[in-house]
Design an enzyme around this catalytic site. Structure first.
Site, short mmCIF file in Angstrom:
data_model
loop_
_atom_site.label_atom_id
_atom_site.label_comp_id
_atom_site.label_asym_id
_atom_site.label_seq_id
_atom_site.Cartn_x
_atom_site.Cartn_y
_atom_site.Cartn_z
N ASP A 197 0.85 -1.19 0.00
CA ASP A 197 0.00 0.00 0.00
C ASP A 197 0.89 1.25 0.00
OD1 ASP A 197 -2.08 1.80 0.29
OD2 ASP A 197 -2.46 1.33 2.39
N ARG B 290 -9.01 -13.56 7.92
CA ARG B 290 -7.85 -14.07 7.17
C ARG B 290 -8.18 -15.36 6.43
NH1 ARG B 290 -3.25 -11.21 8.92
NH2 ARG B 290 -3.23 -10.61 11.11
#
Ligand code: 5GP
Ligand code: MG
Ligand code: MG
Length: 180
Positions: free
Chosen positions: A102, A164
């Site tokens: 990111d 997850r």
């Protein structure tokens, strides 16, 4: 769990295709090398398991745990090593395995550290890339898929340690963040 997802961004099928494609490319590029795959926990886990089985070479795998998020959905900027490698990377061709890039704060910090430790080469493979999120200039060598600047969960990626285990990558419904 699936009910908390507003939209699937990368499907199970697409993830499989990405792993096959990246695996073939890495098999070719690291043919005469002895790579060391370094997974950044915890997010790398499903991707590293699936990708590594598509790389037709003999290689070692090691893990490191770093954090820049302290819960929530924004990067804090300072990168901490929570668990370090258990082997030396001096002279090694290191391939870092990440779930997502990111701001690039994490990866740039780790690459500097690995070069300082004497790695012969440091490259990275990431399942996802959010190029619009960059705070530091950085282009990963191997990218599964570019995605828009949204907070995603699933296939290793968490929101407050949950989600997850989703088999795909998706966007959470806004009410999930606003619950607390
Ligand atoms: P960066 O340092 O490039 O900003 O981010 C690195 C780490 O932040 C990633 O390895 C991942 O653990 C976390 N991260 C970045 N974007 C997202 C996202 O959209 N969702 C989740 N769950 N984690 C993210
Ligand atoms: Mg990560
Ligand atoms: Mg996280």
């Amino acid at each position: 769990m699936h009910n908390d997802i507003a939209q699937i961004l990368v499907s199970e099928q697409e993830i499989k295709e990405i792993c096959v494609k990246l695996g073939k490319q890495l098999t070719k590029d690291y043919q005469n090398k002895n790579p060391l795959l370094v997974g950044l926990l915890k997010g790398c886990m499903p991707f590293m398991a699936d990708l590594s089985r598509q790389i037709d070479l003999k290689f070692e795998m090691a893990y490191m745990s770093v954090s820049s998020y302290h819960g929530g959905i924004a990067s804090s900027g300072d990168v901490k090593i929570k668990m370090d490698l258990d082997i030396s990377i001096k002279g090694r061709d290191v391939l870092i395995v990440e779930d997502i890039v990111d701001t690039a704060n994490t990866i740039v910090t780790i690459i500097e550290l690995f070069k300082h430790r004497g790695a012969a080469s440091v490259k990275m493979v990431t399942l996802l890339d959010k190029p619009d999120g960059r705070l530091r200039e950085y282009q990963p060598e191997y990218v599964g898929r570019e995605i828009p600047k949204a907070f995603v969960v699933g296939y290793g990626l968490d929101y407050n340690e949950l989600y997850r285990n989703l088999p795909y990558v998706g966007v959470l419904k806004p009410e999930i963040y606003n619950q607390k």
